[in-house]
Every structure is written in structure tokens, then in C-alpha cells.
Design a protein around this motif. Structure first.
Motif, PDB file in Angstrom:
ATOM      1  N   GLU A  27     -39.167  -3.352  47.767  1.00  0.00           N
ATOM      2  CA  GLU A  27     -39.591  -2.553  48.906  1.00  0.00           C
ATOM      3  C   GLU A  27     -38.873  -1.205  48.863  1.00  0.00           C
ATOM      4  OE1 GLU A  27     -41.691  -2.997  51.805  1.00  0.00           O
ATOM      5  OE2 GLU A  27     -42.524  -4.242  50.199  1.00  0.00           O
ATOM      6  N   PRO A  28     -39.622  -0.097  49.013  1.00  0.00           N
ATOM      7  CA  PRO A  28     -38.978   1.206  48.906  1.00  0.00           C
ATOM      8  C   PRO A  28     -37.877   1.413  49.934  1.00  0.00           C
ATOM      9  CG  PRO A  28     -41.283   1.392  49.592  1.00  0.00           C
ATOM     10  CD  PRO A  28     -41.065  -0.003  49.176  1.00  0.00           C
ATOM     11  N   GLU A  29     -36.807   2.045  49.519  1.00  0.00           N
ATOM     12  CA  GLU A  29     -35.681   2.423  50.358  1.00  0.00           C
ATOM     13  C   GLU A  29     -34.961   1.234  50.993  1.00  0.00           C
ATOM     14  OE1 GLU A  29     -34.877   5.274  49.733  1.00  0.00           O
ATOM     15  OE2 GLU A  29     -36.735   6.277  49.183  1.00  0.00           O
ATOM     16  N   GLN A  30     -35.097   0.044  50.380  1.00  0.00           N
ATOM     17  CA  GLN A  30     -34.311  -1.102  50.847  1.00  0.00           C
ATOM     18  C   GLN A  30     -33.585  -1.696  49.652  1.00  0.00           C
ATOM     19  OE1 GLN A  30     -36.593  -3.999  53.024  1.00  0.00           O
ATOM     20  NE2 GLN A  30     -37.399  -2.397  54.366  1.00  0.00           N
ATOM     21  N   MET A  31     -32.270  -1.827  49.776  1.00  0.00           N
ATOM     22  CA  MET A  31     -31.510  -2.364  48.652  1.00  0.00           C
ATOM     23  C   MET A  31     -31.499  -3.885  48.689  1.00  0.00           C
ATOM     24  SD  MET A  31     -28.232  -0.160  47.480  1.00  0.00           S
ATOM     25  CE  MET A  31     -27.981  -0.957  45.901  1.00  0.00           C
ATOM     26  N   THR A  32     -31.628  -4.475  47.514  1.00  0.00           N
ATOM     27  CA  THR A  32     -31.563  -5.928  47.420  1.00  0.00           C
ATOM     28  C   THR A  32     -30.305  -6.295  46.648  1.00  0.00           C
ATOM     29  OG1 THR A  32     -32.905  -5.815  45.438  1.00  0.00           O
ATOM     30  CG2 THR A  32     -34.046  -6.249  47.496  1.00  0.00           C
ATOM     31  N   ASP A  33     -30.095  -7.608  46.447  1.00  0.00           N
ATOM     32  CA  ASP A  33     -28.902  -8.067  45.728  1.00  0.00           C
ATOM     33  C   ASP A  33     -28.834  -7.507  44.311  1.00  0.00           C
ATOM     34  OD1 ASP A  33     -27.388  -9.345  47.461  1.00  0.00           O
ATOM     35  OD2 ASP A  33     -27.994 -11.394  46.912  1.00  0.00           O
ATOM     36  N   LEU A  34     -27.614  -7.294  43.860  1.00  0.00           N
ATOM     37  CA  LEU A  34     -27.441  -6.767  42.512  1.00  0.00           C
ATOM     38  C   LEU A  34     -27.351  -7.907  41.509  1.00  0.00           C
ATOM     39  CD1 LEU A  34     -24.711  -4.084  43.319  1.00  0.00           C
ATOM     40  CD2 LEU A  34     -27.194  -3.819  43.305  1.00  0.00           C
ATOM     41  N   LYS A  35     -28.038  -7.747  40.394  1.00  0.00           N
ATOM     42  CA  LYS A  35     -27.963  -8.747  39.333  1.00  0.00           C
ATOM     43  C   LYS A  35     -26.651  -8.564  38.562  1.00  0.00           C
ATOM     44  CE  LYS A  35     -32.642  -9.981  39.271  1.00  0.00           C
ATOM     45  NZ  LYS A  35     -32.657 -10.133  40.736  1.00  0.00           N
ATOM     46  N   LYS A  36     -26.213  -9.679  37.949  1.00  0.00           N
ATOM     47  CA  LYS A  36     -24.862  -9.665  37.375  1.00  0.00           C
ATOM     48  C   LYS A  36     -24.774  -9.070  35.973  1.00  0.00           C
ATOM     49  CE  LYS A  36     -23.061 -13.716  39.797  1.00  0.00           C
ATOM     50  NZ  LYS A  36     -24.329 -14.497  39.907  1.00  0.00           N
ATOM     51  N   GLY A  37     -25.915  -8.738  35.377  1.00  0.00           N
ATOM     52  CA  GLY A  37     -25.912  -8.251  33.998  1.00  0.00           C
ATOM     53  C   GLY A  37     -24.887  -7.173  33.742  1.00  0.00           C
ATOM     54  N   VAL A  38     -24.757  -6.271  34.696  1.00  0.00           N
ATOM     55  CA  VAL A  38     -23.859  -5.146  34.514  1.00  0.00           C
ATOM     56  C   VAL A  38     -22.406  -5.600  34.334  1.00  0.00           C
ATOM     57  CG1 VAL A  38     -23.780  -4.807  37.012  1.00  0.00           C
ATOM     58  CG2 VAL A  38     -23.070  -2.954  35.509  1.00  0.00           C
ATOM     59  N   SER A  39     -22.050  -6.731  34.972  1.00  0.00           N
ATOM     60  CA  SER A  39     -20.667  -7.192  34.841  1.00  0.00           C
ATOM     61  C   SER A  39     -20.394  -7.729  33.423  1.00  0.00           C
ATOM     62  CB  SER A  39     -20.351  -8.248  35.890  1.00  0.00           C
ATOM     63  OG  SER A  39     -21.100  -9.409  35.637  1.00  0.00           O
ATOM     64  N   PHE A  40     -21.442  -8.286  32.793  1.00  0.00           N
ATOM     65  CA  PHE A  40     -21.273  -8.743  31.403  1.00  0.00           C
ATOM     66  C   PHE A  40     -21.038  -7.549  30.487  1.00  0.00           C
ATOM     67  CE2 PHE A  40     -23.445 -12.338  33.279  1.00  0.00           C
ATOM     68  CZ  PHE A  40     -22.760 -13.408  32.720  1.00  0.00           C
ATOM     69  N   LEU A  41     -21.772  -6.476  30.752  1.00  0.00           N
ATOM     70  CA  LEU A  41     -21.597  -5.270  29.941  1.00  0.00           C
ATOM     71  C   LEU A  41     -20.188  -4.721  30.111  1.00  0.00           C
ATOM     72  CD1 LEU A  41     -24.954  -3.392  30.638  1.00  0.00           C
ATOM     73  CD2 LEU A  41     -24.326  -4.693  28.614  1.00  0.00           C
ATOM     74  N   SER A  42     -19.744  -4.679  31.360  1.00  0.00           N
ATOM     75  CA  SER A  42     -18.439  -4.110  31.651  1.00  0.00           C
ATOM     76  C   SER A  42     -17.324  -4.975  31.064  1.00  0.00           C
ATOM     77  CB  SER A  42     -18.271  -3.972  33.161  1.00  0.00           C
ATOM     78  OG  SER A  42     -17.092  -3.276  33.451  1.00  0.00           O
ATOM     79  N   GLU A  43     -17.537  -6.302  31.068  1.00  0.00           N
ATOM     80  CA  GLU A  43     -16.531  -7.209  30.505  1.00  0.00           C
ATOM     81  C   GLU A  43     -16.372  -6.971  29.006  1.00  0.00           C
ATOM     82  OE1 GLU A  43     -17.585 -11.291  30.937  1.00  0.00           O
ATOM     83  OE2 GLU A  43     -15.528 -11.989  30.677  1.00  0.00           O
ATOM     84  N   ARG A  44     -17.534  -6.781  28.341  1.00  0.00           N
ATOM     85  CA  ARG A  44     -17.497  -6.569  26.888  1.00  0.00           C
ATOM     86  C   ARG A  44     -16.961  -5.180  26.539  1.00  0.00           C
ATOM     87  NH1 ARG A  44     -20.856  -8.215  22.168  1.00  0.00           N
ATOM     88  NH2 ARG A  44     -21.758  -9.939  23.323  1.00  0.00           N
ATOM     89  N   PHE A  45     -17.233  -4.203  27.416  1.00  0.00           N
ATOM     90  CA  PHE A  45     -16.775  -2.826  27.153  1.00  0.00           C
ATOM     91  C   PHE A  45     -15.943  -2.304  28.327  1.00  0.00           C
ATOM     92  CE2 PHE A  45     -20.411  -3.412  24.490  1.00  0.00           C
ATOM     93  CZ  PHE A  45     -20.093  -2.755  23.315  1.00  0.00           C
ATOM     94  N   PRO A  46     -14.731  -2.861  28.513  1.00  0.00           N
ATOM     95  CA  PRO A  46     -13.949  -2.487  29.697  1.00  0.00           C
ATOM     96  C   PRO A  46     -13.565  -1.004  29.720  1.00  0.00           C
ATOM     97  CG  PRO A  46     -12.664  -3.882  28.212  1.00  0.00           C
ATOM     98  CD  PRO A  46     -14.045  -3.846  27.663  1.00  0.00           C
ATOM     99  N   GLU A  47     -13.644  -0.332  28.574  1.00  0.00           N
ATOM    100  CA  GLU A  47     -13.264   1.090  28.552  1.00  0.00           C
ATOM    101  C   GLU A  47     -14.389   1.984  29.074  1.00  0.00           C
ATOM    102  OE1 GLU A  47     -14.044  -0.748  26.065  1.00  0.00           O
ATOM    103  OE2 GLU A  47     -15.215   0.328  24.559  1.00  0.00           O
ATOM    104  N   ALA A  48     -15.602   1.413  29.201  1.00  0.00           N
ATOM    105  CA  ALA A  48     -16.721   2.229  29.685  1.00  0.00           C
ATOM    106  C   ALA A  48     -16.705   2.281  31.212  1.00  0.00           C
ATOM    107  CB  ALA A  48     -18.039   1.644  29.200  1.00  0.00           C
ATOM    108  N   PRO A  49     -16.606   3.472  31.806  1.00  0.00           N
ATOM    109  CA  PRO A  49     -16.632   3.553  33.266  1.00  0.00           C
ATOM    110  C   PRO A  49     -18.011   3.172  33.798  1.00  0.00           C
ATOM    111  CG  PRO A  49     -16.697   5.754  32.310  1.00  0.00           C
ATOM    112  CD  PRO A  49     -16.486   4.795  31.165  1.00  0.00           C
TER     113      PRO A  49
END
Lengths: 308, 209
Positions: free
Chosen positions: B124-146
Motif C-alpha cells: 500500500e502506498p505510503e505505508q511501511m510494512t515489516d522489514l525482511k531480514k535479508g539485509v541482516s544476512f548481508l550485513s553479517e557477512r560484510f560487517p565493514e559495509a555501512p
């Protein structure tokens, strides 16, 4: 190329701006306070005057397009600021589409259509376009707000462009260009004058419930300064005799003030400080042309009634 | 070349038709490895984020998007890969042996900037929903990436899901301070959510129903 009075008038505006910039520079060097906003404002004035001068010197068509773009930006700001309905997306699109059409009448010098297209045809068409979505919740508010925005941002401002195509008369070789320059210069000068008088001598609030920074001293000082300037400039670029120059010299600053506080009331209602962030130091484009939305149609009809 | 030309026109259209009010543009990374995460309201989101980047850096910036949508036909796939520069991700993949984020890992190891929308769908436009966890896997593998959060408002009004008619609105783009991996998935996701809710509270947006 010989220099007409209109060119001298433009040179005068640049000179005035240069003078103002020097004063602002000196003040900002001496003052302890943070003057970033004032300096930004002055820089933005250079850009605006440059755009206006180039459009003015190149051709009427370019100037008309510039005014159409100003209407577009102002309308976009208005729509981004007010509550809108998803069901009205198509209606908003039609409102935007009326801008090129309205300015085409200007380009075409078709006064009859120019004068009725928005207040008659768009006025009747918009509620119809809106009811097609069959969502009546908020219908009245939607039609009312869209119509007001269209009148303010497009219909009003297009009168400035229509001044431009008024022909030269025996008493006025500068023609429409001179009238437009007179209107824009005095409207904008009056804004600055009212602001400056208010900053320096402002004490008694004039309409605190709408605009707490506006004072009687600022208002009257601005009107007085603009009135004197109108008497000085009118013989150069307009066909006005002294009586009419004096009348225009009162009409522009008073109407400009009303336009200014009208947009202030709108902003207060919506709970925003500026209408946007397009012009550094000034805010949005509506913050800059608020006075013009009132002075343009009134000055246009004043001139048309007495001289055309 | 094709990509540059395309995004040049996108830039012009975005600035003229929409008009952006960008806060803290300097926080936007143009050098990788880095991850830009934004809320998702419209197809314009990717366009606008790409338009904010300098044209010369575009090659190193990769939007991550759903394979089932952007790679559904050969023509779409060619356009998505070569012009938009998209990295495809399988949504709800059946084959558990392939990591859907493989393409992202590879891009990050090559020092690219990933642009991703952890809401997963425009919704739905302009309504935020839950965030998927994929990004945390990326960050875990590349902790130096902001991980840089970007909150956008207005794009869903201009071009919501299911509509083809673009209606001009000024859009707000608020860029937040980057967060980094601190060893815990839940904590990381909460920090990200928190950052988004702060960014979205920076301004009172005009109601849109």
C-alpha cells in the motif's frame, strides 16, 4: 542595438540589486548574529532576476513559458502540501493539464477564453471528473481545495503573463513589457520593503493570529516606499498619468500584503513553516509569489479598465 | 553508456516532474561496499535513488529486485540487467540449495553499493510494512559495509502500485546515519526499524487517503 526605456529599467533593477547586495554584505560582516538566511536570500534574488531578465530579453514566448513553469511549480507545491485523495489522482492530472492550455490562450492573445477557461470551464469540469471515481467521502473538501489551488497558482499568475502581450499605446512605447516589469518589480520590492521596515521599526502587530511577525510599521512603511517608487517609475514604463500611477502605487502594496497573509493563513492551517524548499533563503516558490497571486489579477484589470 | 543515457533522462524527469527535497545527501554512499536500504512505495523509488547518485558512479550501484517481476520475460530481463543494473533475488525460492542472496554477496565483495528495499514489496502506498531480514544476512557477512537507511515520502503518491499515470508531487528523501552489524540479528533489525521510524517522524506529511 539602441537601449529602450525597458532596458534602462532592467539596468536599474540590476543596479538596485547590486547595491542591496553590498549592504547585506556589510551587515553580515559587522553583525554578530547568524546572517546565513539573509545572504542566501540575496543570492537567490540574483538567480531569480537573472532568469527573469533573460526570459524578458529573449522573447515574449519564452517569458510566457517561464510563467507557465512558475504556475506548475507553485501548483505542485500546493498539491504536495494539502491533504489529497488517492481517488483524485486523475483529477490532479487534469488540473496540471490546464496549465499549458491556460497559457496557450495567453500566447494566442485570446482574452475571452483566457478570462473564462478556469473560472467557468475548469470550475464545472473538475467536480465532474472527481465524481467519476464514485467516492463521495471528502468530495466537497477535495473539489474546494483543488479549485482554490488552481485559481491561485494558475489563473492568478497567468494574468502577469497576459500583461506582457498588451500592445504598446501612444502614451507608452514600452507596451506590455513595461507594465509587467512595473508589476513584478513593485510587488517584489514591496515584499522586501515591508520586511525591512518591519525588522527595523516593527512594534504593533497587525494580524498576530495569522502572521505574528507582520507589523503596522512594516505594512505602512512598505506601502509608503512602494507608493513613492511607483510615482517615479510609472512615467518611464507605463501609460499612467499621475492619478493612476498613485492608485497603482497603493493597489500593489496593499494587495501584495493581503496575498502574503492569505498564504500565511494557509500555511498556518496546514502547520508548515514554508511552502517548500525550492528557493534557498526564501522557502518554496509559493512563499515568493504569494503577493503576486493577488497583485497580478488586480493590477491587470486596473490597467485594462483604464487604458485598453 | 546505455545505462548512463537512460539515467540521465531519468534524472531530468525526476527533477522536473517531481522535484526532490533531500536532507543530508552527504550521507549517501557512492563508493562500496555499502548497503542503502529504503522503504518501498513505487517503481519510482529505484529511479529516484539512482538519480541521486552521480552518473559516473552508476556502474558501481546495484538495485536489488525481485526476479519473478523484473526477470519475467527475456526483454524485461535484458532491460533490468543492462539498463537498470538490477541484481535479481528469488522470492520464496523452492530450491533450498541455492542462497537467494548469492548475487548480493558477490556484488558486495566486488565493492559495489547495493540498493535494497527490505519491505519486499511496494504494498500500500505510503505505508511501511515489516522489514525482511535479508539485509541482516548481508550485513553479517560484510560487517565493514555501512547500512544507510533512506526514508522517502511522496513517490507512492506520484506513481502508486497498479497505476500508470504519473502525477507530479514534490518528494521528500531523508537520509539517516548508517548503522553497522553488532553481532545480533534481532538487535540489528530493531535498530534499522528504529532509524526508519525516526526519519519518518521528521516531518508532518500531508494526509493522503
Amino acid at each position: 542595438m539602441t537601449l529602450d526605456t525597458i532596458h534602462w529599467a532592467l539596468i536599474g533593477i540590476w543596479g538596485l540589486l547590486a547595491l542591496a547586495s553590498v549592504i547585506v554584505y556589510v551587515i553580515s560582516k559587522r553583525s554578530e548574529k547568524n546572517m546565513t538566511e539573509l545572504v542566501q536570500r540575496t543570492q537567490s534574488w540574483w538567480v531569480m532576476v537573472a532568469i527573469f531578465t533573460v526570459a524578458f530579453l529573449v522573447s515574449n514566448t519564452i517569458s510566457i513559458i517561464v510563467f507557465a513553469l512558475i504556475s506548475f511549480l507553485a501548483l505542485k507545491e500546493f498539491f504536495s502540501m494539502i491533504p489529497t485523495r488517492r481517488a483524485d489522482r486523475r483529477v490532479l492530472f487534469w488540473v496540471y493539464l490546464s496549465i499549458p492550455i491556460q497559457y496557450f490562450w495567453v500566447y494566442d492573445s485570446y482574452y475571452g477564453m483566457f478570462a473564462v477557461f478556469i473560472p467557468v470551464y475548469m470550475f464545472l469540469f473538475l467536480p465532474f471528473a472527481s465524481l467519476l471515481s464514485q467516492q463521495t467521502d471528502g468530495f466537497l473538501r477535495s473539489v474546494g481545495t483543488l479549485n482554490w489551488g488552481l485559481m491561485l497558482c494558475v489563473f492568478s499568475i497567468s494574468h502577469a503573463a497576459f500583461l506582457l502581450i498588451m500592445p504598446a499605446t501612444s502614451g507608452n512605447s514600452a507596451g506590455g513589457a513595461g507594465l509587467l516589469l512595473f508589476l513584478i518589480f513593485l510587488t517584489q520590492f514591496n515584499d522586501v520593503a515591508q520586511y525591512t521596515w518591519g525588522k527595523m521599526f516593527g512594534k504593533r502587530k497587525i494580524i498576530p493570529g495569522v502572521s505574528p511577525n507582520k507589523t503596522w510599521e512594516g505594512f505602512l512603511g512598505g506601502v509608503g516606499t512602494t507608493f513613492v517608487l511607483a510615482l517615479l517609475v510609472a512615467p518611464l514604463v507605463t501609460p499612467f498619468d499621475m492619478i493612476h500611477a498613485a492608485a497603482a502605487g497603493l493597489l500593489i502594496p496593499v494587495a501584495g500584503f493581503v496575498g502574503d497573509v492569505t498564504v500565511s493563513a494557509l500555511k498556518r492551517d496546514l502547520g508548515v513553516k514554508d511552502t517548500g524548499s525550492l528557493i534557498p533563503g526564501h522557502g518554496g516558490i509559493m512563499d515568493r509569489i504569494d503577493s503576486l497571486t493577488f497583485t497580478a489579477p488586480l493590477f491587470f484589470h486596473f490597467t485594462r479598465y483604464f487604458y485598453y | 553508456m546505455l545505462q548512463k543515457t537512460f539515467y540521465f533522462f531519468v534524472k531530468v524527469a525526476v527533477l522536473f516532474l517531481l522535484g526532490l527535497n533531500v536532507r543530508r545527501k552527504e550521507l549517501l554512499p557512492s563508493e562500496g561496499p555499502a548497503i542503502v536500504v529504503a522503504n518501498h512505495n513505487s517503481h519510482l523509488d529505484t529511479m529516484v535513488l539512482m538519480a541521486l547518485m552521480p552518473l559516473s558512479k552508476l556502474k558501481g550501484i546495484k538495485p536489488v529486485a525481485a526476479a519473478d517481476y523484473f526477470f519475467s520475460s527475456p526483454l524485461k530481463a535484458w532491460f533490468s540487467e543492462n539498463v537498470l543494473g538490477i541484481i535479481p533475488v528469488e522470492r520464496g525460492g523452492e530450491d533450498k540449495t541455492i542462497d537467494p542472496l548469492e548475487g548480493c554477496y558477490q556484488a558486495l565483495s566486488e565493492g559495489k553499493v547495493l540498493v535494497l528495499f527490505p519491505e519486499g514489496s511496494r504494498g500500500e502506498p505510503e505505508q511501511m510494512t515489516d522489514l525482511k531480514k535479508g539485509v541482516s544476512f548481508l550485513s553479517e557477512r560484510f560487517p565493514e559495509a555501512p547500512v544507510v537507511p533512506v526514508f522517502t515520502h511522496g513517490l507512492g503518491k506520484a506513481l502508486p502500485k497498479g497505476s500508470f499515470l504519473l502525477v507530479p508531487f514534490f518528494c521528500d528523501i531523508f537520509i539517516g546515519e548508517p548503522i553497522t552489524w553488532d553481532g545480533d540479528r534481532t538487535q540489528f533489525m530493531n535498530a534499522l526499524k528504529d532509524r526508519f521510524s525516526k526519519l519518518s517522524a521528521e516531518k508532518n506529511f500531508a494526509p493522503w487517503e
